[in-house]
Write an enzyme that holds these catalytic residues in place. Structure first.
Site, PDB file in Angstrom:
ATOM      1  CG  HIS A 176      -1.949  -1.151   1.146  1.00  8.60           C
ATOM      2  ND1 HIS A 176      -3.255  -0.865   0.705  1.00  8.60           N
ATOM      3  CD2 HIS A 176      -1.994  -2.197   1.932  1.00  8.60           C
ATOM      4  CE1 HIS A 176      -3.968  -1.821   0.670  1.00  8.60           C
ATOM      5  NE2 HIS A 176      -3.361  -2.919   1.357  1.00  8.60           N
ATOM      6  CB  ALA A 223      14.893 -21.947   6.921  1.00  8.20           C
ATOM      7  CB  THR A 228      13.664  -7.132  -0.392  1.00 10.00           C
ATOM      8  OG1 THR A 228      15.009  -7.134  -0.106  1.00 10.00           O
ATOM      9  CG2 THR A 228      13.225  -7.379   1.138  1.00 10.00           C
ATOM     10  CE  LYS A 229      17.522  -4.485  -3.136  1.00 13.01           C
ATOM     11  NZ  LYS A 229      18.924  -3.745  -2.971  1.00 13.01           N
TER      12      LYS A 229
END
Length: 248
Positions: A176, A223, A228-229
């Protein structure tokens, strides 16, 4: 008194619901040697079709809205309390040897397709976590999704062949905008991006994958990582955020 009346109404309605489910079950097309445990909850007026050797345990819920389709191949196993709900004009097509574990939920707003030998274990939740979203889910042959995994289907998710996804993983395809100070941070405008996991990748337990990420072929994500990339093929990534540790 109101509680008593409510309970009477509830228990009087149950036999009629069972009769309705039996009536709807009669419209489902099963192949040879189906094994069904009653009650099976059937809702909607869409198309439901199973191949040979189908096993559907009791309290399974199958809801296909008018215009929707659920078509499953041979040797399907739907465990107790599993749910497959398909909205209008949405489809789920599954090839042979599919397993859906206890209490797992698939809510389909788009066009989904699963290959052969796909396994989704217990307590998984795969659906769009924002209203009016219709991401498509593709799962290739031989892929496995571990217990308690959540896959957000606001945007598209593509899982290749022979992918292993450990238990307790979370895939998010949306975020968001949180710059509007007049709104709560989580109520800002929707931003969505797809997730791609290529053939042979191994996602460890408790991994979180964020929107827009691509996991390369035969990559390993350790694990507990937060991805994020993009993850390169033939590498091991780990950490928060996940970083390249070494090649394979």
């Amino acid at each position: 008194m109101k509680v008593v009346l409510y309970l009477l109404k509830y228990y009087l309605k149950r036999p009629f619901r069972y009769l309705y489910w039996l009536y709807r079950l009669n419209s489902v097309k099963f192949g040879k040697h189906a094994m069904l445990e009653f009650p099976i909850i059937i809702e909607g007026k869409g198309i439901l079709k199973f191949g040979d050797n189908s096993t559907v345990k009791k309290q399974t819920q199958l809801g296909v809205a008018l215009g929707g389709k659920l078509i499953i191949g041979d040797n399907v196993l739907l465990y107790r309390n599993s749910n497959i709900l398909i909205n209008e004009k949405a489809t789920l097509i599954i090839l042979d040897n599919f397993k859906l574990g206890n209490n797992s939920r698939l809510y389909i707003n788009g066009n989904w397709s699963f290959g052969n030998n796909v396994k989704i274990e217990t307590n998984c939740a795969i659906f769009a976590r924002e209203p009016d979203s219709s991401g498509n889910l593709i799962i290739g042959n031989g892929s496995h999704i571990g217990d308690n995994t959540i896959i957000d289907m606001v945007d598209h998710v593509h899982i290749g062949n022979d992918v292993a996804i450990g238990p307790n993983c979370t895939f998010y395809t949306h975020d968001h905008k949180f710059t509007d100070k007049t709104l709560p941070a989580w109520k800002g405008g929707l931003v969505s991006k797809p997730i791609y996991i290529e053939d042979g990748a191994w996602i460890g337990s408790n991994v979180t994958i964020l929107p827009g990420v691509m996991i390369g072929k035969r990559a390993v994500v350790a694990a507990g990582s937060v991805v994020t990339k993009n993850v390169e093929s033939e590498t091991i990534y780990g950490g928060v955020p996940a970083k390249k540790l070494k090649g394979i």
